[in-house]
Structures are given as structure tokens and as C-alpha cells.
Design an enzyme around this catalytic site. Structure first.
Site, PDB file in Angstrom:
ATOM      1  N   ASP A  51       0.904  -1.154   0.000  1.00  0.00           N
ATOM      2  CA  ASP A  51       0.000   0.000   0.000  1.00  0.00           C
ATOM      3  C   ASP A  51       0.938   1.197   0.000  1.00  0.00           C
ATOM      4  OD1 ASP A  51      -1.577   2.229   1.076  1.00  0.00           O
ATOM      5  OD2 ASP A  51      -3.094   0.727   1.507  1.00  0.00           O
ATOM      6  N   SER A  52       0.733   2.154  -0.884  1.00  0.00           N
ATOM      7  CA  SER A  52       1.731   3.232  -1.022  1.00  0.00           C
ATOM      8  C   SER A  52       1.797   4.118   0.217  1.00  0.00           C
ATOM      9  CB  SER A  52       1.480   4.064  -2.275  1.00  0.00           C
ATOM     10  OG  SER A  52       0.404   4.944  -2.099  1.00  0.00           O
TER      11      SER A  52
ATOM     12  N   THR B 119      -2.272   5.157  -5.087  1.00  0.00           N
ATOM     13  CA  THR B 119      -2.510   6.590  -5.320  1.00  0.00           C
ATOM     14  C   THR B 119      -2.102   7.467  -4.138  1.00  0.00           C
ATOM     15  OG1 THR B 119      -4.776   6.389  -4.507  1.00  0.00           O
ATOM     16  CG2 THR B 119      -4.444   6.142  -6.891  1.00  0.00           C
ATOM     17  N   ASP B 120      -2.099   6.896  -2.917  1.00  0.00           N
ATOM     18  CA  ASP B 120      -1.923   7.752  -1.735  1.00  0.00           C
ATOM     19  C   ASP B 120      -0.627   8.559  -1.769  1.00  0.00           C
ATOM     20  OD1 ASP B 120      -4.346   7.077  -0.658  1.00  0.00           O
ATOM     21  OD2 ASP B 120      -3.553   5.549   0.703  1.00  0.00           O
TER      22      ASP B 120
ATOM     23  N   GLN C 247       0.025  26.425   2.334  1.00  0.00           N
ATOM     24  CA  GLN C 247      -1.118  25.534   2.476  1.00  0.00           C
ATOM     25  C   GLN C 247      -2.069  25.658   1.282  1.00  0.00           C
ATOM     26  OE1 GLN C 247      -2.824  26.157   6.370  1.00  0.00           O
ATOM     27  NE2 GLN C 247      -0.869  25.750   7.368  1.00  0.00           N
TER      28      GLN C 247
HETATM   29  N1  ASN Z   1      -4.069   3.020  -0.170  1.00  0.00           N
HETATM   30  C1  ASN Z   1      -3.950   2.826  -1.602  1.00  0.00           C
HETATM   31  C2  ASN Z   1      -2.479   3.025  -1.975  1.00  0.00           C
HETATM   32  O1  ASN Z   1      -2.032   4.136  -2.036  1.00  0.00           O
HETATM   33  C3  ASN Z   1      -4.839   3.797  -2.341  1.00  0.00           C
HETATM   34  C4  ASN Z   1      -4.950   3.548  -3.839  1.00  0.00           C
HETATM   35  O2  ASN Z   1      -4.081   3.022  -4.465  1.00  0.00           O
HETATM   36  N2  ASN Z   1      -6.058   3.984  -4.450  1.00  0.00           N
HETATM   37  O3  ASN Z   1      -1.749   2.074  -2.138  1.00  0.00           O
END
Ligand code: ASN
Length: 336
Positions: A55-56, A87-88, A269
């Protein structure tokens, strides 16, 4: 055209578990079936699955280096590269890889998805085919990120939605292209506008404090957060880089850290920002103490650049100089 795919993990290849989504799908099998269905010659594709898949949210600079190593190892075997990523923290990785591969000379496109590939409503197919098209387009040669119908420079992009299929944006410079029939290209090869970096040292972990200003923060709290001193500070201030100047001792804490030769980079920010230290009296004291404005860099690009420079052993006045120079298109000269 030969394509190498580096699979690092992320929702795209996740399956359900009693404790939530975890890597575990047959992503390689899915991908090669996709290529077959699209009548693409699978023999032109190579595929690395990193071990472990993550998981990223678990990514560290060590994972960035693992990606760099895999991409470099396949440099001569492929003409274009796609990285499948969660995506994270994908925009941290794509920025980090853009500095380390500034001399790579071939397109590297990151992508992932909001839904696992096994879900009927998944965005995985659209994103992977978009990333492949971007990689094979011949229009872009840097490190990019494709998501939700848009191609972005990998060091200009942020995850802007935890759920939308158009989940990424590049608030300061916009996308490079969007899909369609035909694709629309908005910008030239911006990712190549940088001075590059020859023979980069590998990424290593460094103690970098990322701190947000919030109304009412006291000098004592800020001092506690910076004790002991980290190797560098990335301070998310307000607007064009303002910090409370009426809060007793607050800017002195920042000045003391700078005085101890710890670089302090001031980001904003605001998602769309040009940090102009000294534009207001509230940014003047830290500017005079030697804080470094981050221009129009994203937080991710600034953080990854700090890690990159520390990994190269850059210190002192050189650190400030390099933060304000474009290595791989991450900062606009006009924003300084
Ligand atoms: N928690 C996932 C990740 O970053 C989120 C995703 O890929 N949509 O590995």
C-alpha cells in the site's frame, strides 16, 4: 515499441481481506490479458513485480530507490516505462523519481486506480491504457503521472480526491494532456525543463519535519516539534508563505533552527501557490533569517526534493540554491 512495467502495489492490484484491502490480485495476468484483448504484441512487454508489494501509504525513500533501481536496470531493454503504484503517495514517488532519473531520457508514466482491477466499476483499465498511450505517444519524455483522463508532469501533481476518478490535479501548471479522440496536448515537454543531475546517489532516509501552521500555534509547541532538530524542515505556512508575526517567540524558533544550519523550506497551504517570502511583514522575519521559499512547487515535489538533496549530501548555502533551481521541471523560474 518496447515497454517495461514496474508494479509496486496499490489498490489497483488489491483484494479484500478481513482487515481491509491488501495486495494479492493476479495483476500480471490481468495486464497481459488486457494487452491480448487490445491485440498488442505481449512479447514487447516486460514486467517486474516488486517484493513486497505495498500500500503506497507504507512507501519510504527506500521504496523510491527500489523503483529507480528497477527502472535503471531495464533502461536499455525498453523504450518507455509504466509504474503501477498506489494513489496515496504516488505524487511523492513520481516527484522523487523525476529527480533521480533526470538523465533517463525515456518516458516513465506512473498510474494506479481508485478501485481494484477486479471490480466491475474499476478505473484500472482506463488508467493503465491511458498511461500506456502516454508512454508510447512520443510527445513526453520525462516522468509523468496519468490518472482520470489526464497526463501530468510527475513533479507537478497532487492527489486531490480520495474517491473521484479524476483524483489528481496540477494546480500551478495544469495537465499536459487529456484523453479523447484525438488526445489534446496543452503543453510542451515541461518535465524536461530542468538542469538535470548527473550520477545521483541513491535515496536514503533523512529526518525531515513537515509542519503545518494553524491559528493559535505557540512558540512552545513549534519548538517542541523541532526538538531535537531534524535535518531539514518543510513548513506549510499560509498564502504566499506567511507565519504569525504577533505570536511571541514564534519566528524566533524558526530563526534559531536556521541559525543551527538546519534548512527551513517554506511552502504554502494553498494548493495553487507561489511562495513570495517578504511580500508581507508576516513573512519578512523568516526570510531575513534565511528561510527558503518553495516557489510554486507542490508539497510533494518540495518534500521529495529535500530528501533528494540530503541524499546527495548537499548542505549549507548550496541547499538553498538547489531548492530554487529546476532539476526536472518541478519549479517555474517565474515563481521565484
Ligand atoms: N491506499 C492505496 C495506496 O495508495 C490507495 C490507492 O491506491 N487507491 O496504495
Amino acid at each position: 515499441m518496447r515497454i517495461h512495467i514496474t508494479y509496486t502495489g496499490g489498490t489497483i492490484g488489491m483484494i479484500d481481506s478481513p482487515n481491509g484491502l491488501i495486495p494479492g490480485a493476479d495483476t500480471r495476468g490481468w495486464l497481459f490479458r488486457l494487452l491480448e484483448d487490445a491485440h498488442m504484441d505481449a512479447s514487447l512487454f516486460t514486467f517486474t513485480e516488486l517484493n513486497p508489494l505495498i500500500d503506497s501509504s507504507n512507501a519510504t525513500p527506500d521504496n523510491w530507490q527500489t523503483m529507480v533501481d528497477d527502472l535503471r536496470a531495464h533502461h536499455d531493454d525498453a523504450d518507455a516505462f509504466v509504474v503501477l503504484h498506489g494513489t496515496d503517495t504516488m505524487s511523492y514517488s513520481s516527484a522523487a523519481i523525476s529527480y533521480a532519473l533526470a538523465d533517463f531520457g525515456k518516458p516513465v508514466i506512473f498510474t494506479g486506480s481508485q478501485h481494484p482491477l477486479g471490480k466491475i466499476e474499476s478505473d484500472a483499465i482506463a488508467n493503465v491504457t491511458g498511461a500506456l498511450n502516454a508512454a508510447m505517444s512520443g510527445r513526453f519524455h520525462g516522468v509523468g503521472l496519468f490518472f482520470g483522463h489526464h497526463l501530468f508532469a510527475g513533479n507537478r501533481v497532487s492527489k486531490s480526491s480520495s474517491w473521484a476518478f479524476e483524483g489528481f490535479s496540477a494546480p500551478s501548471v495544469g495537465p499536459l494532456a487529456r484523453t479523447g479522440m484525438p488526445w489534446h496536448w496543452y503543453a510542451d515537454d515541461v518535465a524536461s525543463v530542468g538542469c538535470g543531475w548527473t550520477s545521483p546517489q541513491p535515496y536514503s532516509r533523512h529526518d525531515v519535519a513537515v509542519i503545518d501552521m494553524a491559528p493559535g500555534i505557540s512558540a512552545a509547541r513549534l519548538e517542541a516539534m523541532l526538538t531535537p532538530h531534524p535535518e531539514a524542515v518543510l513548513l506549510r505556512a499560509y498564502g504566499v508563505g506567511n507565519v504569525p508575526s504577533n505570536e511571541p517567540g514564534l519566528t524566533d524558533v524558526i530563526a534559531d533552527v536556521l541559525h543551527d544550519d538546519v534548512p527551513v523550506v517554506i511552502a504554502s497551504q494553498c494548493q495553487q501557490a507561489e511562495v513570495l517570502l517578504g511580500h508581507y511583514e508576516t513573512g519578512d522575519a523568516i526570510a531575513r533569517a534565511g528561510a527558503i521559499g518553495s516557489g510554486d512547487m507542490t508539497l510533494e515535489a518540495a518534500y521529495a526534493k529535500i530528501m533528494f538533496l540530503l541524499s546527495q549530501g548537499v548542505t549549507g548555502a548550496d541547499f538553498g540554491k538547489w531548492m530554487r533551481v529546476s532539476i526536472a521541471g518541478e519549479i517555474s523560474p517565474s515563481s521565484l
